[in-house]
Design a protein around this motif. Structure first.
Motif, PDB file in Angstrom:
ATOM      1  N   VAL A  76       6.810   7.939  -5.096  1.00  0.00           N
ATOM      2  CA  VAL A  76       6.259   6.723  -4.296  1.00  0.00           C
ATOM      3  C   VAL A  76       4.787   6.798  -3.767  1.00  0.00           C
ATOM      4  N   LYS A  77       4.549   7.987  -3.662  1.00  0.00           N
ATOM      5  CA  LYS A  77       2.850   7.998  -2.840  1.00  0.00           C
ATOM      6  C   LYS A  77       2.035   7.827  -4.092  1.00  0.00           C
ATOM      7  N   ASP A 104      -6.738  -4.565   6.100  1.00  0.00           N
ATOM      8  CA  ASP A 104      -6.220  -4.853   5.392  1.00  0.00           C
ATOM      9  C   ASP A 104      -6.042  -4.484   3.868  1.00  0.00           C
ATOM     10  N   ASN A 105      -7.068  -3.453   3.371  1.00  0.00           N
ATOM     11  CA  ASN A 105      -6.199  -2.353   2.475  1.00  0.00           C
ATOM     12  C   ASN A 105      -5.254  -1.639   2.692  1.00  0.00           C
ATOM     13  N   CYS A 106      -5.752  -0.997   4.160  1.00  0.00           N
ATOM     14  CA  CYS A 106      -4.780  -0.122   4.557  1.00  0.00           C
ATOM     15  C   CYS A 106      -3.757  -0.113   4.683  1.00  0.00           C
ATOM     16  N   ALA A 107      -3.297  -1.244   6.005  1.00  0.00           N
ATOM     17  CA  ALA A 107      -2.014  -1.954   6.164  1.00  0.00           C
ATOM     18  C   ALA A 107      -1.244  -2.181   5.607  1.00  0.00           C
ATOM     19  N   SER A 108      -1.668  -2.390   4.550  1.00  0.00           N
ATOM     20  CA  SER A 108      -0.574  -3.086   3.417  1.00  0.00           C
ATOM     21  C   SER A 108       0.277  -2.048   2.541  1.00  0.00           C
ATOM     22  N   THR A 109      -0.710  -1.113   2.405  1.00  0.00           N
ATOM     23  CA  THR A 109       0.198   0.691   2.284  1.00  0.00           C
ATOM     24  C   THR A 109       1.440   0.703   2.797  1.00  0.00           C
ATOM     25  N   PRO A 110       2.025   0.323   3.149  1.00  0.00           N
ATOM     26  CA  PRO A 110       3.117   0.861   3.990  1.00  0.00           C
ATOM     27  C   PRO A 110       4.225  -0.574   3.577  1.00  0.00           C
ATOM     28  N   LEU A 111       3.930  -1.602   3.900  1.00  0.00           N
ATOM     29  CA  LEU A 111       4.378  -2.444   2.841  1.00  0.00           C
ATOM     30  C   LEU A 111       4.823  -2.113   1.181  1.00  0.00           C
ATOM     31  N   VAL A 112       3.694  -2.153   0.675  1.00  0.00           N
ATOM     32  CA  VAL A 112       3.889  -1.472  -0.781  1.00  0.00           C
ATOM     33  C   VAL A 112       5.417  -0.311  -0.326  1.00  0.00           C
ATOM     34  N   ALA A 113       5.429   0.771   0.149  1.00  0.00           N
ATOM     35  CA  ALA A 113       6.161   2.282   0.286  1.00  0.00           C
ATOM     36  C   ALA A 113       7.553   1.529   0.557  1.00  0.00           C
ATOM     37  N   LEU A 114       7.482   0.217   1.558  1.00  0.00           N
ATOM     38  CA  LEU A 114       8.885   0.166   1.967  1.00  0.00           C
ATOM     39  C   LEU A 114       9.133  -0.374   0.719  1.00  0.00           C
ATOM     40  N   GLY A 115       8.983  -1.396   0.044  1.00  0.00           N
ATOM     41  CA  GLY A 115       9.025  -2.192  -0.788  1.00  0.00           C
ATOM     42  C   GLY A 115       9.971  -1.175  -2.139  1.00  0.00           C
ATOM     43  N   LEU A 116       8.331  -0.546  -1.942  1.00  0.00           N
ATOM     44  CA  LEU A 116       9.300   0.336  -3.246  1.00  0.00           C
ATOM     45  C   LEU A 116      10.894   0.826  -3.648  1.00  0.00           C
ATOM     46  N   MET A 117      10.721   1.502  -1.574  1.00  0.00           N
ATOM     47  CA  MET A 117      12.606   2.353  -1.594  1.00  0.00           C
ATOM     48  C   MET A 117      13.197   1.663  -1.298  1.00  0.00           C
TER      49      MET A 117
END
Length: 202
Positions: A45-46, A120-133
């Motif tokens: 995920v990372k 814009d770029n960094c705050a998007s990353t927890p959503l990517v992580a949550l989606g993957l999990m």
């Protein structure tokens, strides 16, 4: 007299919407060592979060903000149940970058446009992580941002960009972000970010 047809009636199944960006389809970023990234998220995920950040968010060398994006490094990616949200999953990412001259405004302080790019770029990353999990695609396009600027930051300051997921629906997602001076802890900027899944059938 009518005759019976042996052909079966075809049933059409609606096509599933195509993911806007599929993190698993992006190339592994060769500069990422997931062993150096703290946090509870699994290594794969990372890696996929970083792939999405650098390939989709930052892009190629001739696009806007490339140098700033490539200089930004993730130090933590976690996905855990949140006590505050009744045990629902919450994702948190932390990235760092040191301010260089190319990030300054005319007054010699961190440029507001630079701050907005990072959020814009960094705050998007927890959503990517949550989606993957959670089996959901957390990659979308930015719908809106509410940014507050709290304090200036001069050249040489190491920024700590902490982002966390707020909500993830079928098409709309939200995250929060706080940028601080890593040494002093002073808050430089904070923001809320809304993203949405674009309609890929159009």
């Amino acid at each position: 007299m009518p005759f019976a047809s042996s052909s079966k009636r075809q049933i059409s199944v609606p096509a599933q919407p195509k993911a806007w960006v599929d993190p698993s389809a992006l190339p592994d970023d060769v500069d990422v060592d997931v062993g150096l990234i703290r946090g509870s998220a699994p290594d794969h995920v990372k890696q996929l979060v970083c792939n999405t950040f650098y390939s989709y968010g930052v892009g190629e060398p001739d696009v806007f903000g490339y140098g700033l994006g490539r200089a930004t490094r993730f130090v933590q990616i976690s996905v855990d149940p949140s006590v505050e949200r009744g045990g629902r999953m919450e994702a948190v990412t932390v990235a760092e970058v040191t301010i260089t001259k190319s990030m300054l405004n005319g007054a010699g302080m961190l440029h507001g446009g630079c701050v907005t790019y990072l959020i814009d770029n960094c705050a998007s990353t927890p959503l990517v992580a949550l989606g993957l999990m959670s089996g959901t695609n957390g990659v979308g396009v930015t719908q809106g941002m509410n940014v507050l600027f709290h304090a200036p930051a001069p050249i040489g300051t190491t920024l700590r960009i902490s982002s966390s997921s707020i909500s993830m629906g079928g098409r709309v997602m939200a995250a929060r972000c706080e940028i601080t001076d890593k040494t002093s802890g002073r808050v430089v900027a904070s923001a809320f970010l809304n993203k949405m899944q674009p309609n890929t059938r159009l």
